[in-house]
Write a protein that holds these residues in place. Structure first.
Motif, PDB file in Angstrom:
ATOM      1  N   ALA A 103     106.485-114.865 -24.060  1.00 27.15           N
ATOM      2  CA  ALA A 103     107.587-115.829 -23.942  1.00 27.15           C
ATOM      3  C   ALA A 103     108.004-116.337 -25.316  1.00 27.15           C
ATOM      4  CB  ALA A 103     107.189-116.988 -23.046  1.00 27.15           C
ATOM      5  N   ALA A 104     107.053-116.456 -26.225  1.00 29.47           N
ATOM      6  CA  ALA A 104     107.345-116.908 -27.588  1.00 29.47           C
ATOM      7  C   ALA A 104     107.826-115.767 -28.480  1.00 29.47           C
ATOM      8  CB  ALA A 104     106.097-117.543 -28.188  1.00 29.47           C
ATOM      9  N   LYS A 105     107.921-114.570 -27.903  1.00 28.69           N
ATOM     10  CA  LYS A 105     108.335-113.367 -28.657  1.00 28.69           C
ATOM     11  C   LYS A 105     107.438-113.144 -29.867  1.00 28.69           C
ATOM     12  CE  LYS A 105     113.048-113.199 -27.154  1.00 28.69           C
ATOM     13  NZ  LYS A 105     113.592-114.032 -26.298  1.00 28.69           N
ATOM     14  N   ILE A 124     100.265-110.296 -33.540  1.00 27.17           N
ATOM     15  CA  ILE A 124     100.745-111.572 -33.009  1.00 27.17           C
ATOM     16  C   ILE A 124     101.324-112.330 -34.191  1.00 27.17           C
ATOM     17  CG2 ILE A 124     100.117-113.773 -31.967  1.00 27.17           C
ATOM     18  CD1 ILE A 124      97.836-112.318 -30.521  1.00 27.17           C
ATOM     19  N   GLU A 125     102.610-112.636 -34.105  1.00 26.69           N
ATOM     20  CA  GLU A 125     103.288-113.366 -35.178  1.00 26.69           C
ATOM     21  C   GLU A 125     103.572-114.785 -34.693  1.00 26.69           C
ATOM     22  OE1 GLU A 125     106.422-111.552 -37.921  1.00 26.69           O
ATOM     23  OE2 GLU A 125     107.593-112.815 -36.553  1.00 26.69           O
ATOM     24  N   LEU A 126     102.798-115.722 -35.193  1.00 25.60           N
ATOM     25  CA  LEU A 126     102.942-117.116 -34.787  1.00 25.60           C
ATOM     26  C   LEU A 126     104.116-117.758 -35.506  1.00 25.60           C
ATOM     27  CD1 LEU A 126      99.171-118.116 -35.034  1.00 25.60           C
ATOM     28  CD2 LEU A 126     100.448-117.464 -32.981  1.00 25.60           C
ATOM     29  N   GLY A 127     104.748-118.695 -34.869  1.00 30.07           N
ATOM     30  CA  GLY A 127     105.876-119.408 -35.462  1.00 30.07           C
ATOM     31  C   GLY A 127     105.458-120.728 -36.076  1.00 30.07           C
ATOM     32  N   ARG A 186      93.015-120.425 -37.627  1.00 27.65           N
ATOM     33  CA  ARG A 186      92.801-119.962 -36.250  1.00 27.65           C
ATOM     34  C   ARG A 186      92.998-118.462 -36.070  1.00 27.65           C
ATOM     35  NH1 ARG A 186      95.412-123.943 -32.049  1.00 27.65           N
ATOM     36  NH2 ARG A 186      93.941-125.650 -32.307  1.00 27.65           N
ATOM     37  N   PHE A 187      93.391-117.762 -37.117  1.00 27.43           N
ATOM     38  CA  PHE A 187      93.700-116.342 -36.995  1.00 27.43           C
ATOM     39  C   PHE A 187      92.540-115.547 -36.395  1.00 27.43           C
ATOM     40  CE2 PHE A 187      97.229-115.764 -40.441  1.00 27.43           C
ATOM     41  CZ  PHE A 187      98.048-116.626 -39.735  1.00 27.43           C
ATOM     42  N   VAL A 193      94.032-106.045 -33.145  1.00 28.69           N
ATOM     43  CA  VAL A 193      95.088-107.053 -33.196  1.00 28.69           C
ATOM     44  C   VAL A 193      95.054-107.723 -34.556  1.00 28.69           C
ATOM     45  CG1 VAL A 193      95.953-109.198 -32.170  1.00 28.69           C
ATOM     46  CG2 VAL A 193      94.878-107.479 -30.709  1.00 28.69           C
ATOM     47  N   SER A 194      96.202-107.916 -35.142  1.00 26.38           N
ATOM     48  CA  SER A 194      96.294-108.720 -36.361  1.00 26.38           C
ATOM     49  C   SER A 194      97.134-109.957 -36.022  1.00 26.38           C
ATOM     50  CB  SER A 194      96.912-107.930 -37.512  1.00 26.38           C
ATOM     51  OG  SER A 194      98.241-107.575 -37.214  1.00 26.38           O
ATOM     52  N   VAL A 195      96.854-111.036 -36.714  1.00 30.20           N
ATOM     53  CA  VAL A 195      97.562-112.293 -36.470  1.00 30.20           C
ATOM     54  C   VAL A 195      98.174-112.746 -37.789  1.00 30.20           C
ATOM     55  CG1 VAL A 195      97.361-114.668 -35.663  1.00 30.20           C
ATOM     56  CG2 VAL A 195      95.914-112.905 -34.660  1.00 30.20           C
ATOM     57  N   THR A 196      99.443-113.096 -37.727  1.00 34.07           N
ATOM     58  CA  THR A 196     100.157-113.602 -38.903  1.00 34.07           C
ATOM     59  C   THR A 196     100.971-114.815 -38.484  1.00 34.07           C
ATOM     60  OG1 THR A 196     102.088-112.197 -38.506  1.00 34.07           O
ATOM     61  CG2 THR A 196     100.362-111.284 -39.919  1.00 34.07           C
TER      62      THR A 196
END
Length: 87
Positions: free
Chosen positions: A26-28, A44-47, A53-54, A76-79
């Motif tokens: 939902a957050a794209k 996962i690209e956080l806004g 928390r990555f 999975v990578s988180v940015t």
């Protein structure tokens, strides 16, 4: 039975960001999804800023995806990417 790509996409629709309560879809925030055989990778690209928390988010997402029947490996990578906006 649906193909694994479809199953992964369907499952990711319920993966929630514990910080916002919204699903990552939902957050794209789900980017670059690749399903090759029994391996799944995405970003996962956080806004919002959340560097501390990555690792926890990555581990949560990888565990979630590995529970999908047919998935053996998940990467999975988180940015974070903060969009500028006018005040």
């Amino acid at each position: 039975m649906a193909d694994l790509q479809t199953e992964v996409k369907r499952a990711l629709e319920s993966l929630r960001d514990p910080h916002t309560g919204k699903t990552f879809c939902a957050a794209k925030a789900i980017k670059d999804l690749v399903v090759e055989g029994d391996r799944v990778s995405f970003r996962i690209e956080l806004g919002y800023p959340a560097k501390s928390r990555f690792d926890a988010l990555r581990e949560m997402a990888e565990s979630f995806v590995r529970m999908i029947p047919g998935v053996r490996e998940a990467h999975v990578s988180v940015t974070s990417r903060i969009a500028a906006h006018a005040v």
